[in-house]
Structure formats: C-alpha cells, structure tokens
Design a protein around this motif. Structure first.
Motif: not given
Length: 98
Positions: A62-85
C-alpha cells in the motif's frame, strides 16, 4: 503483501483522456507496479456495468501505491484523466499464501 487497485472508468472525452494515457505508463512503471488488465469490453456476469473501461493494477504494498498515486508526476496528468473521464476505484489486499 501485494495490493490491487480496481477501477471502472467512463470515458466521455477521448481526446482529453488520450493526453493522460499517453503519459501514464512512463510514470506508472517507476513505481514497481504491474498493469494486470485494461479492458474496454469486460464480460458482465452479474449486475449492471455502465463503465467504458476496467483497470486492474498491482503494487507490492500500500505505501508504494500511495507513493505513485500522490506523486507530483501522476498528479500533473490527473487533470487530463479528470477532464476526460469519471471513475470509481477501490484498493484491495492480496490474498495471503495458504
């Protein structure tokens, strides 16, 4: 113990979602994770399924999952995910070896 994220996603703007998808794997692969399934035509065996995509991913813990989920890189592309789905996602623990 491995953990899994299960998501059902409804894509409503493919162009925006494609921007997310184009960058996803480069980020995802940095976190010792495995993409186990991405399916836009899952076989429904009970209930109703209204999503356009299912996703199953594995992390070592679980710590590795949250490291990915909360990473700056993943958060940066989240705007496209949320705009499209939209999505519903859960995290489940792996079964311990018997």
């Amino acid at each position: 113990m491995p953990v899994y994220m299960i998501s059902r996603r409804t894509i409503h703007d493919r162009a925006e979602y494609d921007k997310y998808e184009a960058q996803f794997m480069d980020i995802f692969e940095k976190f010792d994770s495995k993409m186990l399934s991405v399916d836009e035509e899952p076989q429904v065996v009970g209930g109703e399924w209204n999503a356009t995509r299912s996703v199953l991913i594995e992390f070592p813990d679980k710590p590795k999952l949250f490291e990915w989920l909360l990473s700056p890189e993943y958060k940066a592309i989240g705007k496209y995910r949320d705009a499209g789905s939209t999505a519903e996602s859960i995290i489940v623990k792996g079964a311990e070896d018997a």
